[in-house]
Enzyme design. Structure first.
Site, PDB file in Angstrom:
ATOM      1  N   THR A 234       8.546 -26.925  13.109  1.00 52.21           N
ATOM      2  CA  THR A 234       9.615 -25.960  12.832  1.00 52.21           C
ATOM      3  C   THR A 234       9.056 -24.589  12.466  1.00 52.21           C
ATOM      4  O   THR A 234       9.781 -23.597  12.507  1.00 52.21           O
ATOM      5  CB  THR A 234      10.552 -26.419  11.684  1.00 52.21           C
ATOM      6  OG1 THR A 234       9.768 -26.550  10.501  1.00 52.21           O
ATOM      7  CG2 THR A 234      11.241 -27.717  11.999  1.00 52.21           C
TER       8      THR A 234
ATOM      9  N   ASP B  95      -0.457 -33.381  11.940  1.00 48.67           N
ATOM     10  CA  ASP B  95       0.804 -33.983  11.499  1.00 48.67           C
ATOM     11  C   ASP B  95       0.531 -34.859  10.271  1.00 48.67           C
ATOM     12  O   ASP B  95      -0.491 -35.560  10.242  1.00 48.67           O
ATOM     13  CB  ASP B  95       1.351 -34.827  12.661  1.00 48.67           C
ATOM     14  CG  ASP B  95       2.816 -35.148  12.485  1.00 48.67           C
ATOM     15  OD1 ASP B  95       3.211 -35.571  11.376  1.00 48.67           O
ATOM     16  OD2 ASP B  95       3.565 -34.983  13.468  1.00 48.67           O
TER      17      ASP B  95
ATOM     18  N   GLN C 138       5.162 -29.672   1.453  1.00 49.15           N
ATOM     19  CA  GLN C 138       6.440 -29.110   1.916  1.00 49.15           C
ATOM     20  C   GLN C 138       6.857 -29.684   3.269  1.00 49.15           C
ATOM     21  O   GLN C 138       7.944 -29.366   3.765  1.00 49.15           O
ATOM     22  CB  GLN C 138       6.327 -27.587   2.088  1.00 49.15           C
ATOM     23  CG  GLN C 138       5.564 -26.860   1.002  1.00 49.15           C
ATOM     24  CD  GLN C 138       6.306 -26.791  -0.330  1.00 49.15           C
ATOM     25  OE1 GLN C 138       7.533 -26.772  -0.336  1.00 49.15           O
ATOM     26  NE2 GLN C 138       5.573 -26.778  -1.419  1.00 49.15           N
TER      27      GLN C 138
ATOM     28  N   SER D 183      16.501 -31.430   8.221  1.00 50.92           N
ATOM     29  CA  SER D 183      17.854 -31.203   8.711  1.00 50.92           C
ATOM     30  C   SER D 183      18.729 -32.422   8.494  1.00 50.92           C
ATOM     31  O   SER D 183      18.368 -33.540   8.889  1.00 50.92           O
ATOM     32  CB  SER D 183      17.811 -30.872  10.207  1.00 50.92           C
ATOM     33  OG  SER D 183      19.116 -30.962  10.744  1.00 50.92           O
TER      34      SER D 183
ATOM     35  N   TYR E  46      18.579 -38.127   6.053  1.00 49.52           N
ATOM     36  CA  TYR E  46      17.662 -37.118   5.496  1.00 49.52           C
ATOM     37  C   TYR E  46      17.621 -37.212   3.966  1.00 49.52           C
ATOM     38  O   TYR E  46      16.546 -37.242   3.353  1.00 49.52           O
ATOM     39  CB  TYR E  46      18.117 -35.716   5.921  1.00 49.52           C
ATOM     40  CG  TYR E  46      17.393 -34.591   5.223  1.00 49.52           C
ATOM     41  CD1 TYR E  46      16.101 -34.226   5.611  1.00 49.52           C
ATOM     42  CD2 TYR E  46      17.980 -33.893   4.168  1.00 49.52           C
ATOM     43  CE1 TYR E  46      15.434 -33.195   4.968  1.00 49.52           C
ATOM     44  CE2 TYR E  46      17.313 -32.862   3.527  1.00 49.52           C
ATOM     45  CZ  TYR E  46      16.048 -32.517   3.921  1.00 49.52           C
ATOM     46  OH  TYR E  46      15.387 -31.504   3.282  1.00 49.52           O
TER      47      TYR E  46
ATOM     48  N   LYS F 178      14.429 -38.182   1.623  1.00 50.43           N
ATOM     49  CA  LYS F 178      13.905 -37.257   0.619  1.00 50.43           C
ATOM     50  C   LYS F 178      13.893 -37.912  -0.763  1.00 50.43           C
ATOM     51  O   LYS F 178      12.973 -37.723  -1.553  1.00 50.43           O
ATOM     52  CB  LYS F 178      14.756 -35.977   0.607  1.00 50.43           C
ATOM     53  CG  LYS F 178      14.362 -35.008   1.692  1.00 50.43           C
ATOM     54  CD  LYS F 178      13.119 -34.289   1.243  1.00 50.43           C
ATOM     55  CE  LYS F 178      12.348 -33.620   2.322  1.00 50.43           C
ATOM     56  NZ  LYS F 178      11.112 -32.992   1.838  1.00 50.43           N
TER      57      LYS F 178
ATOM     58  N   VAL G 205      21.906 -22.422   7.559  1.00 58.03           N
ATOM     59  CA  VAL G 205      23.070 -21.593   7.894  1.00 58.03           C
ATOM     60  C   VAL G 205      22.788 -20.093   7.752  1.00 58.03           C
ATOM     61  O   VAL G 205      23.242 -19.296   8.567  1.00 58.03           O
ATOM     62  CB  VAL G 205      24.300 -22.033   7.065  1.00 58.03           C
ATOM     63  CG1 VAL G 205      24.121 -21.742   5.575  1.00 58.03           C
ATOM     64  CG2 VAL G 205      25.561 -21.384   7.579  1.00 58.03           C
TER      65      VAL G 205
HETATM   66  C1  UD1 Z   1      20.908 -29.687   3.039  1.00 52.19           C
HETATM   67  C2  UD1 Z   1      20.499 -29.682   1.578  1.00 52.19           C
HETATM   68  C3  UD1 Z   1      19.340 -28.742   1.362  1.00 52.19           C
HETATM   69  C4  UD1 Z   1      18.229 -29.036   2.354  1.00 52.19           C
HETATM   70  C5  UD1 Z   1      18.774 -28.961   3.764  1.00 52.19           C
HETATM   71  C6  UD1 Z   1      17.741 -29.315   4.810  1.00 52.19           C
HETATM   72  C7  UD1 Z   1      22.578 -30.087   0.373  1.00 52.19           C
HETATM   73  C8  UD1 Z   1      23.567 -29.515  -0.570  1.00 52.19           C
HETATM   74  N1  UD1 Z   1      21.603 -29.267   0.738  1.00 52.19           N
HETATM   75  O1  UD1 Z   1      21.408 -28.426   3.348  1.00 52.19           O
HETATM   76  O2  UD1 Z   1      18.850 -28.873   0.033  1.00 52.19           O
HETATM   77  O3  UD1 Z   1      17.225 -28.081   2.199  1.00 52.19           O
HETATM   78  O4  UD1 Z   1      19.801 -29.914   3.875  1.00 52.19           O
HETATM   79  O5  UD1 Z   1      18.316 -29.144   6.071  1.00 52.19           O
HETATM   80  O6  UD1 Z   1      22.647 -31.233   0.759  1.00 52.19           O
HETATM   81  N2  UD1 Z   1      27.119 -24.485   8.509  1.00 52.19           N
HETATM   82  C9  UD1 Z   1      28.053 -23.740   9.190  1.00 52.19           C
HETATM   83  N3  UD1 Z   1      27.681 -23.145  10.359  1.00 52.19           N
HETATM   84  C10 UD1 Z   1      26.419 -23.243  10.881  1.00 52.19           C
HETATM   85  C11 UD1 Z   1      25.458 -24.014  10.163  1.00 52.19           C
HETATM   86  C12 UD1 Z   1      25.849 -24.623   8.979  1.00 52.19           C
HETATM   87  O7  UD1 Z   1      29.205 -23.625   8.772  1.00 52.19           O
HETATM   88  O8  UD1 Z   1      26.154 -22.659  11.957  1.00 52.19           O
HETATM   89  C13 UD1 Z   1      27.513 -25.110   7.215  1.00 52.19           C
HETATM   90  C14 UD1 Z   1      27.190 -26.579   7.110  1.00 52.19           C
HETATM   91  O9  UD1 Z   1      28.206 -27.362   7.666  1.00 52.19           O
HETATM   92  C15 UD1 Z   1      27.064 -26.721   5.592  1.00 52.19           C
HETATM   93  C16 UD1 Z   1      26.505 -25.364   5.137  1.00 52.19           C
HETATM   94  O10 UD1 Z   1      26.757 -24.467   6.198  1.00 52.19           O
HETATM   95  O11 UD1 Z   1      28.319 -26.920   4.996  1.00 52.19           O
HETATM   96  C17 UD1 Z   1      25.015 -25.377   4.874  1.00 52.19           C
HETATM   97  O12 UD1 Z   1      24.375 -26.020   5.985  1.00 52.19           O
HETATM   98  P1  UD1 Z   1      22.771 -26.059   6.149  1.00 52.19           P
HETATM   99  O13 UD1 Z   1      22.218 -24.685   6.038  1.00 52.19           O
HETATM  100  O14 UD1 Z   1      22.469 -26.857   7.369  1.00 52.19           O
HETATM  101  O15 UD1 Z   1      22.268 -26.800   4.861  1.00 52.19           O
HETATM  102  P2  UD1 Z   1      22.776 -28.162   4.086  1.00 52.19           P
HETATM  103  O16 UD1 Z   1      23.118 -29.224   5.035  1.00 52.19           O
HETATM  104  O17 UD1 Z   1      23.737 -27.773   3.009  1.00 52.19           O
END
Ligand code: UD1
Length: 292
Positions: A16, A35, A55, A60, A123, A127, A167
């Site tokens: 990544t 790896d 790390q 995801s 995931y 973790k 996001v």
């Molecule tokens: C989760 C973990 C975080 C970890 C990550 C690894 C939780 C609270 N957090 O993050 O600690 O580091 O996994 O991947 O469980 N979204 C949108 N549009 C997009 C992309 C995402 O609306 O294009 C929304 C998702 O549905 C979610 C939020 O944004 O509700 C955050 O998503 P993302 O950034 O993927 O992280 P988490 O899944 O919260």
């Protein structure tokens, strides 16, 4: 770490990340493309090392829902390899990137370390399992381990290009290009988004804090404030100059609604305090992507 005079070795399979992210320090560190699934490579990597900052992961939630075996291999087997190699090489301490996803969709806010975890996605399970391995290696072998439960880390150099990207990296790069971001669900879900410098600081503190306060323990690393996705979009409008509206899509499987950390344990044991708040972190991150 280089700035304070440490010798640094970096191991990454570049699944990544990108080597260009470390181009300006590549000649000053010992970087090896390997790896964590490769135990022999981990043994070589741990030789002569004082501290391991682990790390590496397939980070995801949705990817793990599609490929639980891949998540399990990278996020559990990989960790056990790192621990075995660190133990045998007599490393002083291993610091591990755990995840807030371990808490799952428990309604209690803020989340604190004494709560029972309720992981939802593969995931999150992986973790959390690795956190237990951290504790186990301390209790069974005396290897000092510290787990840092990261809450949605963001910042420069995060890869925005995969459907599984975080996001903020996605929203910022789309909005800077004038393209419409998609919010999954109603956008009222909230996260304790944490700027990368705070996580770096937590790692350095976790190496130096006394073992009696830290070894075999788990700490939330966050800011202690949650922001809804709709609000995040609004904050990004003036920073990116985006003029359109977001598009709303179906809620994502395995998603959790709200996430907020109690960071008092990290403050008491590590001396951790978030140095960069959400708005400033967003500003720095947008500037970085704009300059790319
Ligand atoms: C989760 C973990 C975080 C970890 C990550 C690894 C939780 C609270 N957090 O993050 O600690 O580091 O996994 O991947 O469980 N979204 C949108 N549009 C997009 C992309 C995402 O609306 O294009 C929304 C998702 O549905 C979610 C939020 O944004 O509700 C955050 O998503 P993302 O950034 O993927 O992280 P988490 O899944 O919260």
């Amino acid at each position: 770490m280089l700035a304070r005079g440490d010798q640094v070795r970096g191991i990454d399979n570049l699944s990544t990340g990108k080597q260009e992210n470390i181009a300006d320090i590549l000649d000053r560190i010992d970087f090896v493309e390997r790896d964590i699934i490769d135990l022999d490579a981990m043994r070589t990597a741990c030789a002569g090392v004082d501290f391991v900052l682990h790390q590496a992961a397939i980070p995801s939630v949705p990817k793990s829902v599609l490929d639980p075996l891949g998540s399990n291999r990278a996020n559990i087997d990989g960790t056990v390899n790192v621990l075995v190699a660190a133990r045998d090489a007599k490393v002083k301490r291993v610091v591990y990137a755990a995840s807030s996803s371990a808490y799952g969709d428990t309604p209690t806010l803020p989340k604190h370390e004494a709560m029972s975890p309720h992981p939802i996605s593969p995931y999150a399970v992986a973790k959390l399992a690795s956190e237990h391995y951290m504790v186990s290696f301390y209790r069974c072998y005396g290897l000092e381990t510290v787990s840092l439960r990261y809450f949605n880390i963001f910042g420069p150099r995060q890869d925005p290009s995969s459907p599984y990207s975080g996001v903020l990296a996605k929203f910022i790069t789309l909005m800077l290009r004038g393209e419409q971001p998609t919010i999954y669900g109603d956008g009222e879900q909230s996260r304790d988004f944490t700027y990368i410098d705070n996580a770096v600081d937590a790692n350095l503190l976790a190496c130096s804090a006394p073992a009696v306060k830290t070894a075999g323990k788990v700490f939330n690393i966050a800011t202690g404030r949650r922001v809804a996705l709709n609000e995040t979009f609004k904050l990004l409008e003036p920073l990116t100059g985006y003029k359109g509206q977001p598009q709303y899509g179906p809620e994502r499987g395995g998603d959790i609604k709200h996430s907020l950390a109690d960071i008092s344990q990290a403050e008491a044991a590590l001396g951790y305090k978030p140095k960069v708040n959400f708005e400033e972190g967003l500003r720095r991150t947008v500037e970085w992507y704009r300059g790319k």
